[in-house]
Design a protein around this motif. Structure first.
Motif, PDB file in Angstrom:
ATOM      1  N   LYS A  23       0.836  -1.199   0.000  1.00 40.46           N
ATOM      2  CA  LYS A  23       0.000   0.000   0.000  1.00 40.46           C
ATOM      3  C   LYS A  23       0.875   1.256   0.000  1.00 40.46           C
ATOM      4  O   LYS A  23       0.500   2.284  -0.574  1.00 40.46           O
ATOM      5  CB  LYS A  23      -0.954  -0.033   1.185  1.00 40.46           C
ATOM      6  N   ALA A  30      -6.552   9.190  -0.153  1.00 37.73           N
ATOM      7  CA  ALA A  30      -6.539   9.650   1.234  1.00 37.73           C
ATOM      8  C   ALA A  30      -5.126  10.055   1.642  1.00 37.73           C
ATOM      9  O   ALA A  30      -4.152   9.426   1.228  1.00 37.73           O
ATOM     10  CB  ALA A  30      -7.030   8.522   2.145  1.00 37.73           C
ATOM     11  N   LYS A  48      -3.908   0.194   8.126  1.00 37.89           N
ATOM     12  CA  LYS A  48      -3.767  -0.809   7.063  1.00 37.89           C
ATOM     13  C   LYS A  48      -2.426  -1.509   7.125  1.00 37.89           C
ATOM     14  O   LYS A  48      -1.387  -0.858   7.154  1.00 37.89           O
ATOM     15  CB  LYS A  48      -3.874  -0.141   5.681  1.00 37.89           C
ATOM     16  N   VAL A  88      -7.202  -4.399   6.871  1.00 33.63           N
ATOM     17  CA  VAL A  88      -7.623  -3.035   7.163  1.00 33.63           C
ATOM     18  C   VAL A  88      -8.592  -3.021   8.345  1.00 33.63           C
ATOM     19  O   VAL A  88      -9.544  -3.799   8.378  1.00 33.63           O
ATOM     20  CB  VAL A  88      -8.324  -2.414   5.939  1.00 33.63           C
ATOM     21  N   VAL A 142     -11.006  -0.255  10.361  1.00 25.89           N
ATOM     22  CA  VAL A 142     -11.572   1.099  10.446  1.00 25.89           C
ATOM     23  C   VAL A 142     -12.369   1.128  11.745  1.00 25.89           C
ATOM     24  O   VAL A 142     -13.296   0.331  11.922  1.00 25.89           O
ATOM     25  CB  VAL A 142     -12.493   1.395   9.247  1.00 25.89           C
ATOM     26  N   GLU A 158      -4.279   6.199   7.586  1.00 24.11           N
ATOM     27  CA  GLU A 158      -4.888   7.092   6.592  1.00 24.11           C
ATOM     28  C   GLU A 158      -5.957   7.978   7.185  1.00 24.11           C
ATOM     29  O   GLU A 158      -6.604   7.612   8.163  1.00 24.11           O
ATOM     30  CB  GLU A 158      -5.594   6.246   5.515  1.00 24.11           C
ATOM     31  N   LEU A 185     -12.091   8.264   4.739  1.00 25.56           N
ATOM     32  CA  LEU A 185     -12.832   8.747   3.570  1.00 25.56           C
ATOM     33  C   LEU A 185     -14.303   8.371   3.739  1.00 25.56           C
ATOM     34  O   LEU A 185     -14.630   7.201   3.911  1.00 25.56           O
ATOM     35  CB  LEU A 185     -12.294   8.111   2.291  1.00 25.56           C
ATOM     36  N   GLU A 205     -18.733   3.521  -1.746  1.00 25.30           N
ATOM     37  CA  GLU A 205     -17.575   2.917  -2.411  1.00 25.30           C
ATOM     38  C   GLU A 205     -17.971   2.312  -3.744  1.00 25.30           C
ATOM     39  O   GLU A 205     -19.067   1.783  -3.896  1.00 25.30           O
ATOM     40  CB  GLU A 205     -16.977   1.819  -1.527  1.00 25.30           C
ATOM     41  N   LYS A 259     -18.179  -5.284   1.861  1.00 26.84           N
ATOM     42  CA  LYS A 259     -16.989  -5.878   2.483  1.00 26.84           C
ATOM     43  C   LYS A 259     -17.222  -6.411   3.885  1.00 26.84           C
ATOM     44  O   LYS A 259     -16.575  -7.353   4.302  1.00 26.84           O
ATOM     45  CB  LYS A 259     -15.862  -4.844   2.523  1.00 26.84           C
ATOM     46  N   ASN A 267     -14.229  -6.763   8.280  1.00 30.94           N
ATOM     47  CA  ASN A 267     -14.074  -6.821   6.826  1.00 30.94           C
ATOM     48  C   ASN A 267     -13.833  -8.263   6.385  1.00 30.94           C
ATOM     49  O   ASN A 267     -13.248  -9.067   7.104  1.00 30.94           O
ATOM     50  CB  ASN A 267     -12.878  -5.972   6.397  1.00 30.94           C
ATOM     51  N   ILE A 303      -9.242   4.465  -2.679  1.00 33.33           N
ATOM     52  CA  ILE A 303      -9.018   3.784  -1.396  1.00 33.33           C
ATOM     53  C   ILE A 303      -7.867   2.803  -1.548  1.00 33.33           C
ATOM     54  O   ILE A 303      -7.016   2.687  -0.680  1.00 33.33           O
ATOM     55  CB  ILE A 303     -10.297   3.048  -0.941  1.00 33.33           C
ATOM     56  N   GLU A 304      -7.866   2.083  -2.657  1.00 32.70           N
ATOM     57  CA  GLU A 304      -6.793   1.100  -2.884  1.00 32.70           C
ATOM     58  C   GLU A 304      -6.786   0.714  -4.356  1.00 32.70           C
ATOM     59  O   GLU A 304      -7.763   0.904  -5.070  1.00 32.70           O
ATOM     60  CB  GLU A 304      -7.030  -0.166  -2.064  1.00 32.70           C
TER      61      GLU A 304
HETATM   62  P1  AMP Z   1      -8.797  -1.904   1.339  1.00 31.91           P
HETATM   63  O1  AMP Z   1      -8.277  -3.280   1.623  1.00 31.91           O
HETATM   64  O2  AMP Z   1      -7.759  -0.837   1.324  1.00 31.91           O
HETATM   65  O3  AMP Z   1      -9.778  -1.857   0.213  1.00 31.91           O
HETATM   66  O4  AMP Z   1      -9.764  -1.568   2.566  1.00 31.91           O
HETATM   67  C1  AMP Z   1     -10.843  -2.394   2.888  1.00 31.91           C
HETATM   68  C2  AMP Z   1     -12.012  -1.548   3.249  1.00 31.91           C
HETATM   69  O5  AMP Z   1     -11.702  -0.708   4.361  1.00 31.91           O
HETATM   70  C3  AMP Z   1     -12.456  -0.588   2.159  1.00 31.91           C
HETATM   71  O6  AMP Z   1     -13.285  -1.174   1.231  1.00 31.91           O
HETATM   72  C4  AMP Z   1     -13.177   0.462   2.955  1.00 31.91           C
HETATM   73  O7  AMP Z   1     -14.470   0.026   3.302  1.00 31.91           O
HETATM   74  C5  AMP Z   1     -12.363   0.532   4.217  1.00 31.91           C
HETATM   75  N1  AMP Z   1     -11.368   1.607   4.074  1.00 31.91           N
HETATM   76  C6  AMP Z   1     -10.109   1.500   3.626  1.00 31.91           C
HETATM   77  N2  AMP Z   1      -9.489   2.699   3.611  1.00 31.91           N
HETATM   78  C7  AMP Z   1     -10.382   3.594   4.077  1.00 31.91           C
HETATM   79  C8  AMP Z   1     -10.349   5.002   4.310  1.00 31.91           C
HETATM   80  N3  AMP Z   1      -9.261   5.728   4.099  1.00 31.91           N
HETATM   81  N4  AMP Z   1     -11.467   5.583   4.780  1.00 31.91           N
HETATM   82  C9  AMP Z   1     -12.583   4.851   5.017  1.00 31.91           C
HETATM   83  N5  AMP Z   1     -12.680   3.526   4.832  1.00 31.91           N
HETATM   84  C10 AMP Z   1     -11.590   2.898   4.371  1.00 31.91           C
END
Ligand code: AMP
Ligand code: GLY
Length: 422
Positions: A103, A118, A143, A153, A155, A181, A184, A188, A210, A220, A278-279
């Motif tokens: 990441k 972010a 993360k 991840v 949150v 981060e 956000l 999504e 998720k 998640n 986000i990713e």
């Molecule tokens: P990722 O593996 O980075 O996709 O993160 C998994 C999930 O965590 C995402 O689909 C979002 O629901 C949540 N998430 C990740 N980053 C953020 C962020 N900066 N702000 C809010 N939710 C986040």
């Protein structure tokens, strides 16, 4: 063309079905596959984390194209191993797959390409983590830098939980990093682009669910369901994201000398201040692929081969079906913690009889008694198309009601809000 698909999920089952629909594809083979995939194509054993074994299998089978589904082989260099044997491969090199594998690396390339994301701090100590989370404030986003099967991840509004997750991630390896981060806010969207390293062709957007339980509660997961299209999405979402996110990333990776060939997956948040990444993932998303491919009318084999051989610009524009698609994941007892396996599965034939329904297999196997049993966390991805999301949803849940798997669970709210809005 003869195609080898690497992987064993419902994403690969969906890819295989779509490849078989392309009349230029004569033969599809899968490794390692699952019980459902073994019912439609020839399967072979392979360790997906072993690039050399994947290269050897592709050469032995004399395939024209290898399509790599999961991130683990990509990050390990499977695409390099396949190309090293002179075989076309749909999937990025290990160097390009770092967009998903780290990441922190993805953040660096986004900064170079001026792609909106972010604000983030990459931390290697708990003291740095503490300072970063206090700077951003709650909700805290912590993360794991590396691959974590969709579970890296956290949150949370709970500072102690945020710190504990960071501690867990940092303890994984001596050089471990954790990314903190800014939070956000906003819906999504998953948007996939197929690229040959220069040209990028966006697919239709999807939304993934998720969290493990209804109303986005619980931890998640890899993804509990998805739908497409998104009736609520801004009109120019796909062209805006292609122009401002996907194309700049493809260009930045090429300019770095590590062109990205394969599927670039942008996970986006549509915030009040605009769209933010986000990713990135370096592969088709699961379960979004199940709904996106259910809507793709253009032949998939030709598309993936053109990407793998640098000829995407020569293809006609993609054609999409008017129908909507919904997929609902049936997960094993205790998923996303260590799932129970070996439970009997029944009712799939009846479920497949529901109009528009296609039950895609993920964690399934056949036991020594010849019975279909669960063999992983996400077991089935029950996919349906319909004239509208409401009909697709009704069909998917109607099919699920016919399937029995002891201890299993699924979300009941996949596409619920979106289908009510149109
Ligand atoms: P990722 O593996 O980075 O996709 O993160 C998994 C999930 O965590 C995402 O689909 C979002 O629901 C949540 N998430 C990740 N980053 C953020 C962020 N900066 N702000 C809010 N939710 C986040
Ligand atoms: N559905 C999320 C992913 O494939 O990473």
């Amino acid at each position: 063309m003869k195609v080898l698909v690497i992987g064993s999920g419902a994403r690969e089952h969906a890819l295989i079905n779509a490849l078989l629909d392309d009349d230029e594809v004569e033969c599809v083979i899968c490794a390692p596959g699952n019980a459902g995939i073994a019912g439609v194509v020839e399967t072979h054993q392979v360790a997906v984390s072993d690039p050399v074994a994947i290269g050897e299998l592709a050469a032995k089978l004399a395939v024209d194209l290898v399509v790599i589904g999961p991130e683990v082989p990509l990050v390990a260099g499977a695409a390099d191993a396949v190309r090293g044997r002179g075989i076309a491969c749909f999937g990025p090199s290990a160097a390009a797959a770092q967009l998903e594998g780290s990441k922190a690396f993805a953040k660096q390339v986004m900064a170079e390409a001026s792609v909106p994301t972010a604000l983030a701090h990459v931390c290697t100590t708990i003291a740095e983590v503490g300072a970063a989370i206090d700077q951003f404030g709650a909700p805290f986003v912590v993360k794991d830098d590396g691959l974590a099967a969709g579970k890296g991840v956290v949150v949370t509004n709970d500072r102690a939980e945020a710190i504990a997750h960071a501690q867990f991630c940092l303890a994984r390896a001596a050089d471990a990093q954790v990314v903190i981060e800014e939070y956000l806010d906003g819906p999504e969207v998953s948007l996939f682009g197929i690229t040959d390293g220069t040209t990028i062709v966006p697919l239709q957007p999807a939304q993934d669910f998720k969290r493990v339980r209804d109303d986005d509660e619980g931890p998640n997961t890899g993804g509990m369901g998805a739908y497409s299209p998104l009736p609520w999405a801004p009109e120019h979402l796909v062209s805006d994201v292609t122009e401002r996110v996907l194309q700049p990333m493809v260009d930045a990776m090429r300019h770095r000398g590590t062109p990205f060939v394969g599927l670039l997956y942008a996970g986006l948040a549509l915030t009040a201040r605009g769209t933010r990444v986000i990713e990135f993932n370096a592969r088709f998303g699961d379960p979004e692929t199940q709904v996106v491919l259910a809507r793709l009318a253009s032949p998939l084999g030709r598309l993936l081969l053109a990407a793998a051989t640098g000829r995407l610009a020569d293809l006609p524009p993609l054609v999409w079906r008017q129908e909507s698609a919904v997929t609902v994941v049936i997960a094993a007892h205790n998923y996303p913690e260590t799932p129970r396996t070996g439970d009997l599965i029944s009712g799939i034939e009846a479920a497949n009889e529901v109009p528009g329904v296609n039950v895609l297999h993920a964690g399934t196997a056949v036991n020594p008694q010849g019975q279909l049993v669960s063999a992983g966390g996400r077991v089935l991805s029950v996919t349906a198309i319909g004239d509208q999301l409401a009909q697709a949803r009704e069909r998917a849940y109607g099919a699920i009601a016919l399937i029995t798997l002891a201890g299993s669970h699924f979300r009941t709210d996949i596409a619920e809000i979106a289908s009510a809005s149109k």
